[in-house]
Design a protein around this motif. Structure first.
Motif, PDB file in Angstrom:
ATOM      1  N   LEU A  56      50.238  36.799  31.563  1.00 40.19           N
ATOM      2  CA  LEU A  56      48.995  36.388  32.217  1.00 40.19           C
ATOM      3  C   LEU A  56      47.790  37.122  31.651  1.00 40.19           C
ATOM      4  N   GLY A  57      48.038  38.269  31.009  1.00 37.88           N
ATOM      5  CA  GLY A  57      46.956  39.000  30.379  1.00 37.88           C
ATOM      6  C   GLY A  57      46.353  38.280  29.192  1.00 37.88           C
ATOM      7  N   SER A  58      47.022  37.219  28.711  1.00 36.85           N
ATOM      8  CA  SER A  58      46.465  36.443  27.606  1.00 36.85           C
ATOM      9  C   SER A  58      45.310  35.556  28.064  1.00 36.85           C
ATOM     10  N   TYR A  59      45.124  35.459  29.392  1.00 40.45           N
ATOM     11  CA  TYR A  59      44.022  34.661  29.936  1.00 40.45           C
ATOM     12  C   TYR A  59      42.864  35.590  30.288  1.00 40.45           C
ATOM     13  N   PRO A  60      41.749  35.528  29.570  1.00 38.31           N
ATOM     14  CA  PRO A  60      40.629  36.432  29.860  1.00 38.31           C
ATOM     15  C   PRO A  60      39.940  36.082  31.175  1.00 38.31           C
ATOM     16  N   THR A  61      39.489  37.107  31.885  1.00 38.15           N
ATOM     17  CA  THR A  61      38.799  36.910  33.158  1.00 38.15           C
ATOM     18  C   THR A  61      37.537  37.756  33.194  1.00 38.15           C
ATOM     19  N   GLY A  62      36.702  37.485  34.161  1.00 38.96           N
ATOM     20  CA  GLY A  62      35.584  38.356  34.447  1.00 38.96           C
ATOM     21  C   GLY A  62      36.057  39.540  35.275  1.00 38.96           C
ATOM     22  N   VAL A  63      35.147  40.439  35.583  1.00 37.60           N
ATOM     23  CA  VAL A  63      35.457  41.628  36.391  1.00 37.60           C
ATOM     24  C   VAL A  63      34.406  41.723  37.491  1.00 37.60           C
ATOM     25  N   ALA A  64      34.856  41.980  38.704  1.00 33.39           N
ATOM     26  CA  ALA A  64      33.929  42.075  39.834  1.00 33.39           C
ATOM     27  C   ALA A  64      34.337  43.211  40.754  1.00 33.39           C
ATOM     28  N   VAL A  65      33.393  43.676  41.541  1.00 31.20           N
ATOM     29  CA  VAL A  65      33.657  44.638  42.605  1.00 31.20           C
ATOM     30  C   VAL A  65      33.369  43.929  43.921  1.00 31.20           C
ATOM     31  N   VAL A  66      34.367  43.899  44.801  1.00 27.30           N
ATOM     32  CA  VAL A  66      34.193  43.301  46.122  1.00 27.30           C
ATOM     33  C   VAL A  66      33.810  44.415  47.089  1.00 27.30           C
ATOM     34  N   THR A  67      32.766  44.187  47.866  1.00 30.58           N
ATOM     35  CA  THR A  67      32.291  45.204  48.807  1.00 30.58           C
ATOM     36  C   THR A  67      32.206  44.639  50.216  1.00 30.58           C
ATOM     37  N   THR A  68      32.385  45.526  51.176  1.00 35.38           N
ATOM     38  CA  THR A  68      32.189  45.166  52.582  1.00 35.38           C
ATOM     39  C   THR A  68      31.898  46.442  53.354  1.00 35.38           C
ATOM     40  N   ARG A  69      31.751  46.328  54.660  1.00 33.04           N
ATOM     41  CA  ARG A  69      31.499  47.499  55.507  1.00 33.04           C
ATOM     42  C   ARG A  69      32.340  47.381  56.770  1.00 33.04           C
ATOM     43  N   THR A  70      32.970  48.477  57.143  1.00 34.44           N
ATOM     44  CA  THR A  70      33.818  48.482  58.331  1.00 34.44           C
ATOM     45  C   THR A  70      32.962  48.520  59.594  1.00 34.44           C
ATOM     46  N   PRO A  71      33.539  48.190  60.757  1.00 38.57           N
ATOM     47  CA  PRO A  71      32.768  48.224  62.010  1.00 38.57           C
ATOM     48  C   PRO A  71      32.167  49.592  62.310  1.00 38.57           C
ATOM     49  N   ASP A  72      32.798  50.687  61.811  1.00 35.53           N
ATOM     50  CA  ASP A  72      32.247  52.019  62.062  1.00 35.53           C
ATOM     51  C   ASP A  72      31.242  52.443  60.997  1.00 35.53           C
ATOM     52  N   GLY A  73      30.870  51.517  60.082  1.00 40.12           N
ATOM     53  CA  GLY A  73      29.808  51.787  59.123  1.00 40.12           C
ATOM     54  C   GLY A  73      30.248  52.321  57.782  1.00 40.12           C
ATOM     55  N   ARG A  74      31.539  52.368  57.507  1.00 40.77           N
ATOM     56  CA  ARG A  74      32.028  52.888  56.227  1.00 40.77           C
ATOM     57  C   ARG A  74      31.982  51.792  55.167  1.00 40.77           C
ATOM     58  N   SER A  75      31.387  52.109  54.013  1.00 42.52           N
ATOM     59  CA  SER A  75      31.335  51.155  52.901  1.00 42.52           C
ATOM     60  C   SER A  75      32.652  51.180  52.143  1.00 42.52           C
ATOM     61  N   VAL A  76      33.152  49.989  51.800  1.00 41.97           N
ATOM     62  CA  VAL A  76      34.428  49.854  51.097  1.00 41.97           C
ATOM     63  C   VAL A  76      34.214  48.940  49.902  1.00 41.97           C
ATOM     64  N   GLY A  77      34.781  49.328  48.763  1.00 37.14           N
ATOM     65  CA  GLY A  77      34.670  48.493  47.572  1.00 37.14           C
ATOM     66  C   GLY A  77      35.875  48.664  46.674  1.00 37.14           C
ATOM     67  N   LEU A  78      36.234  47.628  45.957  1.00 35.12           N
ATOM     68  CA  LEU A  78      37.346  47.697  45.017  1.00 35.12           C
ATOM     69  C   LEU A  78      37.125  46.709  43.874  1.00 35.12           C
ATOM     70  N   THR A  79      37.721  47.005  42.740  1.00 35.46           N
ATOM     71  CA  THR A  79      37.567  46.180  41.540  1.00 35.46           C
ATOM     72  C   THR A  79      38.621  45.093  41.503  1.00 35.46           C
ATOM     73  N   ILE A  80      38.203  43.878  41.144  1.00 40.69           N
ATOM     74  CA  ILE A  80      39.141  42.757  41.046  1.00 40.69           C
ATOM     75  C   ILE A  80      38.848  41.967  39.771  1.00 40.69           C
ATOM     76  N   ASN A  81      39.853  41.222  39.320  1.00 39.66           N
ATOM     77  CA  ASN A  81      39.610  40.174  38.326  1.00 39.66           C
ATOM     78  C   ASN A  81      40.257  38.871  38.771  1.00 39.66           C
ATOM     79  N   SER A  82      40.778  38.870  40.009  1.00 38.21           N
ATOM     80  CA  SER A  82      41.383  37.668  40.595  1.00 38.21           C
ATOM     81  C   SER A  82      40.332  36.928  41.415  1.00 38.21           C
ATOM     82  N   PHE A  83      39.357  36.361  40.741  1.00 39.61           N
ATOM     83  CA  PHE A  83      38.233  35.705  41.409  1.00 39.61           C
ATOM     84  C   PHE A  83      38.026  34.326  40.796  1.00 39.61           C
ATOM     85  N   ALA A  84      37.726  33.333  41.642  1.00 40.20           N
ATOM     86  CA  ALA A  84      37.516  31.982  41.123  1.00 40.20           C
ATOM     87  C   ALA A  84      36.579  31.207  42.036  1.00 40.20           C
ATOM     88  N   SER A  85      35.873  30.265  41.451  1.00 39.01           N
ATOM     89  CA  SER A  85      35.093  29.310  42.215  1.00 39.01           C
ATOM     90  C   SER A  85      36.063  28.274  42.790  1.00 39.01           C
TER      91      SER A  85
END
Length: 202
Positions: A56-85
């Motif tokens: 599957l690495g033969s298929y090039p993808t973009g790179v993104a960071v997904v971000t959100t915030r928890t109910p107690d106000g903590r920011s969370v983010g992680l890197t993904i390349n499993s993203f699609a329209s």
């Protein structure tokens, strides 16, 4: 992942245009299927996760960071390349998160998240948000806060703020569907991930 619109222009010819076809294209399209010699079957049945990851690495993808915030106000983010329209009307996007991720509950229960698409040269930022040893991944990173209270990366080439539409566990991943509600972008080429390493468009 792209969606291209096609426009039909009026032909300037008053009669059909006949283009001679090469002799090889005039041959029948239906060719007999020949059995593999010595009773061999097509392809490989090696479906080991490491083998599949390499394939599957033969298929090039973009790179993104997904971000959100928890109910107690903590920011969370992680890197993904499993993203699609997923859809333009309504505007839906899809990404996936492995089910053993420590952030699974955060993203499965959040009301909004943001897809921050990284640009060429932002490998260090991608690695930072992919490193589980970094406790606060947002330290020394320039961020903005959206109207939904979600932190976004100022340096991303494109950012999609999404309402969390729904999610579904499939195999060893959770599929998350987001409905895009706001966008932002700036000029820049995307960061690309291919064959296990970062690269960029030529």
């Amino acid at each position: 992942m792209s969606h291209a619109a096609t426009a039909q222009a009026q032909a300037p010819f008053t009669a059909p245009l006949h283009v001679p076809m090469p002799a090889t294209l005039n041959q029948p399209l239906h060719m007999p299927i020949q059995a593999m010699a010595n009773g061999q079957s097509w392809g490989s049945d090696d479906l080991h996760p490491k083998t599949l990851r390499n394939l599957l690495g033969s298929y090039p993808t973009g790179v993104a960071v997904v971000t959100t915030r928890t109910p107690d106000g903590r920011s969370v983010g992680l890197t993904i390349n499993s993203f699609a329209s997923l859809s333009l009307d309504p505007p839906l996007v899809l990404w996936s998160l492995v089910t053993h991720s420590p952030n699974l509950a955060v993203f499965s229960e959040c009301s909004h998240f943001a897809i921050n698409i990284l640009g060429s040269g932002q490998e260090e930022l991608a690695m930072r948000f992919a490193n589980p040893k970094i406790t606060n991944k947002f330290d020394d990173v320039m961020v903005e806060e959206t109207c939904a209270g979600i932190p976004v990366l100022q340096s991303a080439v494109t950012t999609l703020l999404c309402e969390h539409d729904h999610n579904r566990q499939t195999g060893d991943h959770l599929l998350l569907i987001g409905r895009v509600v706001r966008t932002a972008s700036r000029p820049g080429s995307p960061l690309v991930f291919h064959a296990g390493r970062f690269t960029s468009l030529p």
